[in-house]
Design a protein around this motif. Sequence first.
Motif, mmCIF file in Angstrom:
data_model
loop_
_atom_site.group_PDB
_atom_site.id
_atom_site.type_symbol
_atom_site.label_atom_id
_atom_site.label_comp_id
_atom_site.label_asym_id
_atom_site.label_seq_id
_atom_site.Cartn_x
_atom_site.Cartn_y
_atom_site.Cartn_z
ATOM 1 N N ILE A 8 0.859 -1.186 0.000
ATOM 2 C CA ILE A 8 0.000 0.000 0.000
ATOM 3 C C ILE A 8 0.894 1.234 0.000
ATOM 4 C CG2 ILE A 8 -1.596 1.356 1.406
ATOM 5 C CD1 ILE A 8 -2.746 -1.289 2.414
ATOM 6 N N ARG A 9 0.575 2.191 -0.859
ATOM 7 C CA ARG A 9 1.329 3.443 -0.914
ATOM 8 C C ARG A 9 0.564 4.491 -0.112
ATOM 9 N NH1 ARG A 9 1.628 5.901 -5.119
ATOM 10 N NH2 ARG A 9 3.788 6.603 -5.122
ATOM 11 N N ALA A 10 1.180 4.975 0.960
ATOM 12 C CA ALA A 10 0.498 5.867 1.896
ATOM 13 C C ALA A 10 1.080 7.276 1.857
ATOM 14 C CB ALA A 10 0.588 5.315 3.319
ATOM 15 N N LEU A 11 0.209 8.255 1.979
ATOM 16 C CA LEU A 11 0.602 9.664 2.061
ATOM 17 C C LEU A 11 0.240 10.189 3.442
ATOM 18 C CD1 LEU A 11 1.500 12.378 0.663
ATOM 19 C CD2 LEU A 11 -0.922 12.693 0.097
ATOM 20 N N ASP A 29 7.411 0.735 9.760
ATOM 21 C CA ASP A 29 7.507 -0.545 10.455
ATOM 22 C C ASP A 29 6.384 -1.516 10.078
ATOM 23 O OD1 ASP A 29 9.751 0.336 11.782
ATOM 24 O OD2 ASP A 29 8.675 0.972 13.578
ATOM 25 N N ALA A 30 5.324 -0.999 9.455
ATOM 26 C CA ALA A 30 4.179 -1.843 9.108
ATOM 27 C C ALA A 30 4.497 -2.686 7.871
ATOM 28 C CB ALA A 30 2.951 -0.981 8.859
ATOM 29 N N PRO A 31 4.023 -3.931 7.830
ATOM 30 C CA PRO A 31 4.277 -4.776 6.653
ATOM 31 C C PRO A 31 3.477 -4.325 5.437
ATOM 32 C CG PRO A 31 2.793 -5.887 8.187
ATOM 33 C CD PRO A 31 3.266 -4.646 8.880
ATOM 34 N N ALA A 32 4.071 -4.476 4.277
ATOM 35 C CA ALA A 32 3.404 -4.201 2.992
ATOM 36 C C ALA A 32 2.869 -2.776 2.898
ATOM 37 C CB ALA A 32 2.285 -5.210 2.746
ATOM 38 N N VAL A 33 3.637 -1.822 3.406
ATOM 39 C CA VAL A 33 3.269 -0.403 3.305
ATOM 40 C C VAL A 33 4.498 0.382 2.879
ATOM 41 C CG1 VAL A 33 2.454 1.660 4.491
ATOM 42 C CG2 VAL A 33 1.485 -0.565 5.085
ATOM 43 N N THR A 34 4.327 1.278 1.924
ATOM 44 C CA THR A 34 5.379 2.190 1.495
ATOM 45 C C THR A 34 4.880 3.619 1.688
ATOM 46 O OG1 THR A 34 6.203 0.660 -0.182
ATOM 47 C CG2 THR A 34 6.790 2.979 -0.445
ATOM 48 N N VAL A 35 5.716 4.464 2.285
ATOM 49 C CA VAL A 35 5.356 5.876 2.443
ATOM 50 C C VAL A 35 5.637 6.585 1.119
ATOM 51 C CG1 VAL A 35 5.787 8.027 3.673
ATOM 52 C CG2 VAL A 35 5.839 5.851 4.909
#
Length: 278
Positions: A8-11, A29-35
């Motif tokens: 998941i790409r998070a803003l 630190d969360a799995p499967a997350v990109t900032v």
Amino acid sequence: MASETPAIRALIVDDEPLARERLHELLTDAPAVTVAGTAEDGFEAVDAIHEQAPDLVFLDVQMPGMNGIDVIEEIGTADMPVTVFVTAYDQYAIKAFDLAAVDYLLKPFDDERFEEALRRAREQIANREGEAISDRLLRLLQERDPSLLEKESARDEPYLERIAVQGRGKARIVPVDDLTHITADGSYAELHTGDDTYVIRERMKTLAARLDPDTFVRVHRSAIVRLDEIELILRGGGGNYAVRLQDGTRVSVSRSRVDELQDRLGVDVLQRDDANGA
């Protein structure tokens, strides 16, 4: 073997540096997350959503200038990513979030609460429920506490025909027909005519709402331009844009507003800005 779920790409959108840092650490630190990026205010958030196309936005509600609800209205609920609202205590906002089944983080929040919000966001992304939730939230906020949205004057008011500029013991009236463009300077707006510049204490958002949209267009968070004064849209190096006015003045244009501007002008007038080393 099942294919791996893409990250998941998070803003992150928050005007408080410590809040941005905390969310960045938790998401890293969360799995499967990109900032995908961070934004310090609503204006940056709008540009980042257009440019980065994140799957998820952690959106601060109370921000100066353009708040979180303004961001949703600017982007449009149909194009808004799944959103987790971040807020300090506000009884009306929290009640609206609860009634709309929208997730939120109440500052200060702990790791467990963040993990629960992220889990729900993953489910929303998988089920593509973000649009309906945003629509429902906007309706509830408007019904329960319109002041939270910092709405401008009702649209049944006539568009401005003249603007009073306060001077030393007197006021000067500037006809709107004389304006070529308006730029922001901190808490003030500079009204530019062909011959002079006048300064008033007013928000750009307020001015944009009170000017006839058939005549003026907001091209940047800090600039409004008269449409018939635009000679060219210029593309510079690094993906930067500007408009050149009839008198040669250059005014910056947000990348997120270029397509809209060309549509408003009705022609493709994009030109390479060789004068600025593009």
